[in-house]
Scaffold this active site. Structure first.
Site, PDB file in Angstrom:
ATOM      1  N   HIS A 121     -13.109   5.936  -0.422  1.00 18.48           N
ATOM      2  CA  HIS A 121     -13.285   7.264   0.164  1.00 18.48           C
ATOM      3  C   HIS A 121     -13.436   8.290  -0.946  1.00 18.48           C
ATOM      4  O   HIS A 121     -12.744   8.259  -1.969  1.00 18.48           O
ATOM      5  CB  HIS A 121     -12.167   7.606   1.152  1.00 18.48           C
ATOM      6  CG  HIS A 121     -10.824   7.944   0.568  1.00 18.48           C
ATOM      7  ND1 HIS A 121     -10.484   9.225   0.185  1.00 18.48           N
ATOM      8  CD2 HIS A 121      -9.727   7.183   0.344  1.00 18.48           C
ATOM      9  CE1 HIS A 121      -9.221   9.245  -0.249  1.00 18.48           C
ATOM     10  NE2 HIS A 121      -8.745   8.010  -0.172  1.00 18.48           N
ATOM     11  N   ASP A 133      -6.293   9.725  -5.966  1.00 13.90           N
ATOM     12  CA  ASP A 133      -6.548   9.561  -4.536  1.00 13.90           C
ATOM     13  C   ASP A 133      -7.671  10.499  -4.087  1.00 13.90           C
ATOM     14  O   ASP A 133      -7.412  11.618  -3.665  1.00 13.90           O
ATOM     15  CB  ASP A 133      -5.271   9.857  -3.751  1.00 13.90           C
ATOM     16  CG  ASP A 133      -5.401   9.540  -2.265  1.00 13.90           C
ATOM     17  OD1 ASP A 133      -6.374   8.874  -1.878  1.00 13.90           O
ATOM     18  OD2 ASP A 133      -4.519   9.975  -1.499  1.00 13.90           O
ATOM     19  N   GLU A 167     -11.592  10.454   5.124  1.00 18.39           N
ATOM     20  CA  GLU A 167     -10.570   9.418   5.192  1.00 18.39           C
ATOM     21  C   GLU A 167      -9.190  10.030   5.346  1.00 18.39           C
ATOM     22  O   GLU A 167      -8.347   9.524   6.099  1.00 18.39           O
ATOM     23  CB  GLU A 167     -10.631   8.550   3.937  1.00 18.39           C
ATOM     24  CG  GLU A 167      -9.709   7.325   3.953  1.00 18.39           C
ATOM     25  CD  GLU A 167      -8.321   7.562   3.391  1.00 18.39           C
ATOM     26  OE1 GLU A 167      -7.500   6.634   3.418  1.00 18.39           O
ATOM     27  OE2 GLU A 167      -8.038   8.696   2.925  1.00 18.39           O
ATOM     28  N   GLU A 168      -8.952  11.128   4.635  1.00 18.69           N
ATOM     29  CA  GLU A 168      -7.625  11.726   4.616  1.00 18.69           C
ATOM     30  C   GLU A 168      -7.217  12.292   5.967  1.00 18.69           C
ATOM     31  O   GLU A 168      -6.039  12.533   6.216  1.00 18.69           O
ATOM     32  CB  GLU A 168      -7.553  12.820   3.553  1.00 18.69           C
ATOM     33  CG  GLU A 168      -7.712  12.316   2.123  1.00 18.69           C
ATOM     34  CD  GLU A 168      -6.530  11.486   1.645  1.00 18.69           C
ATOM     35  OE1 GLU A 168      -5.584  11.256   2.434  1.00 18.69           O
ATOM     36  OE2 GLU A 168      -6.547  11.060   0.475  1.00 18.69           O
ATOM     37  N   ASP A 196      -8.805   2.123  -3.100  1.00 20.33           N
ATOM     38  CA  ASP A 196      -8.153   3.390  -2.798  1.00 20.33           C
ATOM     39  C   ASP A 196      -6.909   3.511  -3.670  1.00 20.33           C
ATOM     40  O   ASP A 196      -5.956   2.757  -3.503  1.00 20.33           O
ATOM     41  CB  ASP A 196      -7.774   3.416  -1.309  1.00 20.33           C
ATOM     42  CG  ASP A 196      -7.335   4.792  -0.837  1.00 20.33           C
ATOM     43  OD1 ASP A 196      -7.182   5.692  -1.681  1.00 20.33           O
ATOM     44  OD2 ASP A 196      -7.149   4.961   0.378  1.00 20.33           O
ATOM     45  N   HIS A 283      -0.868  13.100  -3.147  1.00 21.87           N
ATOM     46  CA  HIS A 283      -1.134  14.234  -2.263  1.00 21.87           C
ATOM     47  C   HIS A 283      -0.540  15.540  -2.799  1.00 21.87           C
ATOM     48  O   HIS A 283      -0.162  16.417  -2.028  1.00 21.87           O
ATOM     49  CB  HIS A 283      -0.642  13.955  -0.834  1.00 21.87           C
ATOM     50  CG  HIS A 283      -1.527  13.018  -0.086  1.00 21.87           C
ATOM     51  ND1 HIS A 283      -1.320  12.702   1.243  1.00 21.87           N
ATOM     52  CD2 HIS A 283      -2.630  12.328  -0.451  1.00 21.87           C
ATOM     53  CE1 HIS A 283      -2.258  11.858   1.648  1.00 21.87           C
ATOM     54  NE2 HIS A 283      -3.067  11.625   0.628  1.00 21.87           N
TER      55      HIS A 283
END
Length: 470
Positions: A121, A133, A167-168, A196, A283
């Site tokens: 992604h 990420d 994707e998130e 990922d 994140h």
């Protein structure tokens, strides 16, 4: 990687046993056609561009923002210049309003009815630039695609790359892609590989569905570096491979972990800090170029290349048949690697003489209910019209009569090819074989398994395993 779990998928030869320095691949990685080293410098240059895209656009690459669209434009431009057929696929249902497109690139060679697909992604969260990420997976995948184009090897199967949107927010881009394929189009995808978070600062080495046939080349490459990878339990159902699993397409992939914490056993095996998250910047705004595990990133990029070459490169039955070295450490003289399973059965056992050298595997012989096995992943050379797994077996037993109480089987990917039992005892070392001709050009897991019942022992002594072919 998405932050919520959705509720609803033999030429390895003498791969080295020790890890190589960052930026290099194993010096001897004989395959049907050897995979190239993927330049870590080039992968990091792609990360620099993704970081710059975030910096120009509010500090992130969220799927609905210009940072994501700039990322798509960069990747697309590189692929088009390399000669790929590139498609921007708008996500017209199920995606967050305003999300940018999926990006699909296919190399126009190989059997279009046998597609091996590799994806990552490209979007991130709003909190930061998302360099691990999932800039890490996206950049490693891009350089693999560009390397394939530069090398331009003959392909027996089709290779397709994908960079997913949204994707998130719930795996939305990949879900849209798979959902809108016809059943015939889905059936052409023989395996999907997902990448990922492959540069987690305190990361581990995880493989999705590690015991599956699809995972075999991925695991084999990391095994060759003595990384002893583990199943990606944290990521199950949380990344784009799940979109393919839901439609029965085999999947695998690499990951190095997110917010779960590294165990003491993992820290002893891989280094890093026990009790700390695999990615302390998961994140968060600190998911920047400064918090990238370049060693892990390099190993993942090279493992992707190994898998691409194993699954798609070569001419199938038209290649050469060189079985030498396909089975690693077949005489058990060099420790236990790359054998897996009940490796304690491999030793210089007293009271028995090896067929060759001093060491062999002694399975069974317990006189009680037990199962012991040893196995390894191998690739049968694509050019072999005949391939045979040859080995020496000595069966000794306290059983009597013509009934098979204790058995020794040869299995490929879990399917039994041949079986012997206590009935076949006697005669000392005897050469046996199992036919692997049907697996030419495929990477498979070969396992020798001994099973005993509740009483009276049967020992199965195994030595000098090799592959022959023509």
């Amino acid at each position: 990687m998405a932050g919520t779990l959705l509720a609803l998928v033999l030429g390895l030869g003498t791969l080295p046993a020790a890890a190589t320095p960052s930026g290099t691949s194993p010096a001897s990685t004989p395959t049907a056609l050897a995979a190239p080293d993927i330049s870590l410098t080039a992968v990091r240059a792609h990360l620099d561009e993704l970081s710059a895209a975030a910096a120009r656009n509010g500090g992130n690459r969220r799927s609905t923002g210009q940072g994501y669209r700039d990322s798509v434009a960069y990747v697309k431009g590189k692929l088009q210049a390399a000669g790929y057929t590139v498609t921007e696929q708008p996500c017209t249902s199920g995606c967050t309003s305003g999300a940018g497109p999926n990006l699909i690139a296919e190399w126009p060679q190989g059997d279009a009815s046998a597609v091996y697909m590799f994806g990552a992604h490209l979007d991130g969260v709003s909190a930061g630039p998302g360099m691990n990420d999932n800039g890490s997976g996206s950049a490693a995948l891009l350089e693999n695609a560009l390397t394939l184009a530069r090398e331009n090897p003959e392909l027996r199967n089709r290779v397709r790359f994908a960079w997913w949107t949204d994707e998130e927010q719930g795996l939305n881009g990949s879900d849209f892609y798979v959902r809108t394929l016809s059943s015939a189009e889905r059936s052409r995808i023989k395996a999907y590989y997902n990448f990922d978070m492959v540069a987690s600062l305190n990361g581990g080495y995880f493989v999705n569905h590690i015991t599956s046939a699809a995972a075999a080349p991925m695991k084999a490459y990391w095994d060759s570096l003595d990384l002893r990878p583990e199943e990606n339990t944290e990521g199950a159902g949380r990344s784009d491979d799940y979109s393919f699993e839901r439609y029965g397409i085999p999947t695998s992939g690499y990951a190095m972990g997110a917010s779960a914490r590294k165990t003491s056993a993992q820290a002893a095996k891989w280094g890093g800090t026990s009790g700390a998250a695999y990615d302390p910047c998961y994140h968060r705004s600190c998911d920047t170029l400064s918090n990238i595990n370049t060693t892990g990133l390099d190993r993942a990029a090279d493992g992707i290349a190994f898998t691409v070459w194993q699954q798609a490169v070569g001419t199938g039955g038209g290649g050469t048949c060189d079985p030498a070295g396909v089975v690693g450490n077949g005489g058990f003289e060099s420790g236990t690697a790359p054998w897996t399973g009940t490796t304690a059965v491999i030793a210089a056992h007293s009271g028995r003489t090896a067929h060759g050298g001093t060491r062999f595997a002694w399975l069974g012989g317990n006189g009680s209910t037990s199962t012991e096995s040893v196995g390894q992943t191998v690739t049968v050379p694509a050019g072999c019209t005949r391939a045979s797994l040859d080995f020496w077996l000595w069966i000794e037993t306290a059983e009597s009569g013509s009934r098979a109480y204790d058995t020794f089987s040869v299995r490929v990917n879990g399917s039994t090819l041949a079986t012997w039992s206590n009935v076949h005892a006697g005669g000392g070392w005897t050469q046996r074989s199992a036919d692997l001709s049907a697996y030419a050009g495929q990477t498979v897991t070969v396992t020798f398994t001994a099973t005993e019942d509740h009483s009276l022992q049967t020992g199965f002594l195994l030595d000098d395993v090799s592959l022959s072919g023509a």
